[in-house]
Design an enzyme around this catalytic site. Sequence first.
Site, short mmCIF file in Angstrom:
data_model
loop_
_atom_site.label_atom_id
_atom_site.label_comp_id
_atom_site.label_asym_id
_atom_site.label_seq_id
_atom_site.Cartn_x
_atom_site.Cartn_y
_atom_site.Cartn_z
CB ALA A 1 -0.93 0.00 1.21
CG ASP B 1 -3.84 -2.02 8.21
OD1 ASP B 1 -3.71 -2.87 9.12
OD2 ASP B 1 -3.14 -2.01 7.19
CG ASP C 1 2.43 -14.02 -11.50
OD1 ASP C 1 3.38 -14.28 -10.76
OD2 ASP C 1 1.26 -13.91 -11.08
CG HIS D 1 -0.10 -14.90 -7.69
ND1 HIS D 1 0.94 -14.47 -8.48
CD2 HIS D 1 0.19 -14.48 -6.44
CE1 HIS D 1 1.81 -13.81 -7.73
NE2 HIS D 1 1.38 -13.81 -6.49
N1 LIG Z 1 -0.99 -11.24 -6.04
C1 LIG Z 1 0.27 -10.85 -6.03
O1 LIG Z 1 0.91 -10.78 -7.09
C2 LIG Z 1 0.97 -10.43 -4.77
C3 LIG Z 1 0.38 -10.61 -3.54
N2 LIG Z 1 1.03 -10.25 -2.39
C4 LIG Z 1 0.31 -10.44 -1.13
O2 LIG Z 1 -0.23 -9.19 -0.69
C5 LIG Z 1 -0.46 -9.23 0.71
C6 LIG Z 1 0.04 -7.97 1.40
O3 LIG Z 1 1.44 -7.88 1.29
P1 LIG Z 1 2.27 -6.71 2.02
O4 LIG Z 1 1.67 -5.38 1.80
O5 LIG Z 1 3.68 -6.94 1.66
O6 LIG Z 1 2.06 -7.14 3.54
P2 LIG Z 1 2.26 -6.26 4.87
O7 LIG Z 1 2.32 -7.22 6.01
O8 LIG Z 1 3.34 -5.25 4.70
O9 LIG Z 1 0.88 -5.46 4.94
C7 LIG Z 1 -0.34 -6.12 5.12
C8 LIG Z 1 -1.26 -5.16 5.84
O10 LIG Z 1 -2.54 -5.75 5.90
C9 LIG Z 1 -3.10 -5.43 7.15
N3 LIG Z 1 -4.21 -6.32 7.45
C10 LIG Z 1 -4.19 -7.56 7.99
N4 LIG Z 1 -5.44 -8.01 8.16
C11 LIG Z 1 -6.27 -7.05 7.71
C12 LIG Z 1 -7.68 -6.92 7.63
N5 LIG Z 1 -8.49 -7.88 8.08
N6 LIG Z 1 -8.20 -5.79 7.12
C13 LIG Z 1 -7.40 -4.79 6.68
N7 LIG Z 1 -6.05 -4.85 6.74
C14 LIG Z 1 -5.49 -5.97 7.25
C15 LIG Z 1 -1.91 -5.55 8.09
O11 LIG Z 1 -2.17 -4.92 9.34
C16 LIG Z 1 -0.83 -4.86 7.30
O12 LIG Z 1 -0.81 -3.47 7.52
C17 LIG Z 1 0.20 -10.52 1.20
O13 LIG Z 1 -0.78 -11.54 1.34
C18 LIG Z 1 1.15 -10.86 0.07
O14 LIG Z 1 1.46 -12.23 0.03
C19 LIG Z 1 2.28 -9.70 -2.43
C20 LIG Z 1 2.91 -9.50 -3.63
C21 LIG Z 1 2.31 -9.87 -4.89
O1 LIG Z 2 5.75 -14.40 -3.47
C1 LIG Z 2 5.02 -13.87 -2.60
O2 LIG Z 2 4.68 -14.40 -1.56
C2 LIG Z 2 4.50 -12.51 -2.90
C3 LIG Z 2 3.90 -12.61 -4.23
O3 LIG Z 2 2.79 -13.08 -4.39
C4 LIG Z 2 4.77 -12.34 -5.38
O4 LIG Z 2 5.80 -11.70 -5.23
O5 LIG Z 2 4.40 -12.76 -6.48
#
Ligand SMILES: NC(=O)C1=CN([C@@H]2O[C@H](COP(=O)(O)OP(=O)(O)OC[C@H]3O[C@@H](n4cnc5c(N)ncnc54)[C@H](O)[C@@H]3O)[C@@H](O)[C@H]2O)C=CC1
Ligand SMILES: O=C([O-])CC(=O)C(=O)O
Length: 337
Positions: A17, A42, A159, A187
């Site tokens: 974010a 959040d 991806d 994914h």
């Molecule tokens: N689809 C994709 O290509 C990708 C997906 N991701 C996923 O995105 C997600 C977030 O990643 P980051 O920002 O790095 O994690 P982060 O841990 O830095 O941030 C996640 C945020 O979500 C908040 N959160 C947790 N539960 C919540 C809820 N019920 N309601 C609202 N907020 C809530 C946390 O308090 C935290 O601030 C992870 O699941 C990660 O694996 C990450 C990279 C690529």
């Molecule tokens: O690999 C992870 O867990 C985060 C993610 O989804 C990505 O970078 O594609």
Amino acid sequence: MAEPIRVVVTGAAGQIAYSLLYMIARGEVFGKDQPIVLHLLDIPPMVGVLEGVVMELADCALPLLVEVVPTTDPAVGFKDVSAAFLVGAMPRKEGMERKDLLSANVKIFRTQGQALDKFAKKDVKVLVVGNPANTNALVCSSYAPSIPRENFSAMTRLDQNRATSQIAAKLGVPISAVKNIIIWGNHSSTQYPDAGQAKVTANGTVKSVVDAINDNGYLQGSFVETVQKRGAAVIAARKMSSAMSAAKAACDHMHDWWNGTAPAQFVSMGVFSDGSYDSPKDVIFSFPVEIKNKQWKIVSGLTLSDFAKTKLSVTGKELQEEKDEALSVLDSNVSNL
Ligand SMILES: NC(=O)C1=CN([C@@H]2O[C@H](COP(=O)(O)OP(=O)(O)OC[C@H]3O[C@@H](n4cnc5c(N)ncnc54)[C@H](O)[C@@H]3O)[C@@H](O)[C@H]2O)C=CC1
Ligand SMILES: O=C([O-])CC(=O)C(=O)O
């Protein structure tokens, strides 16, 4: 100037974010003439961090950002939103697969589906980023029966961007010269990055990527593996999962959904499967899609190699298994999951 639209980003105090909010508020997704009210959702322990994010957004002095609504209440977070970036979820650590997050994260998407159902606009466009993204999107939609299921999608654009970048580097051409790489399926590390339909423009001539690379060993081997394992490689290097590139991909995904795809070009999105290309029905499967008037349509009629068909079957099977596991974590009385 148009009327402002409300856009929610969940996980607004997190690392994805932190890049994403800035890009949205600068007009990179909804356009440079579209004022925005940003809802930042959040959880209570993150309220202090969220306050800091609000201060920084104010300090960016962004002309399109008319209001910021920080909240820990889904009723406020999802109220009247036209677009939702569902990022908030636990990220994986080194050594985990994304599906290991299922039991922790799937319940978040049940709650958020219910809140979208009650409070969001009925034409809201929902992008699920939090992992395991495909199955979370399926769960979220199942708990929001009043919103068309076509309005739910999962992010495989990162991806696609990774795959496009690999091919452009291999051919020594700019990224913009490579089009129509496809990500099929989940994914996850079973996804199938497919350059079989892709085109490259070099010296004014359009060629198929397969002919330009002329190395099937690479296209079926290290290319596929590099893209499948790129998320894990970033975690190994950064000790945190991809954030800047994930935010950019989320913007690309929503931008194309909102504004449409160019003629003869397609992008990949995780969307409800209708069984196309022998994929399992009723899972969120990444397909090539064309978009017009904010509606996506799966590109039909592509010819797949036997190699591709095998890969699609593996990733489809994994999605079916994830769906079954999600069902066992959640109430099994959700009729349409
Ligand atoms: N689809 C994709 O290509 C990708 C997906 N991701 C996923 O995105 C997600 C977030 O990643 P980051 O920002 O790095 O994690 P982060 O841990 O830095 O941030 C996640 C945020 O979500 C908040 N959160 C947790 N539960 C919540 C809820 N019920 N309601 C609202 N907020 C809530 C946390 O308090 C935290 O601030 C992870 O699941 C990660 O694996 C990450 C990279 C690529
Ligand atoms: O690999 C992870 O867990 C985060 C993610 O989804 C990505 O970078 O594609």
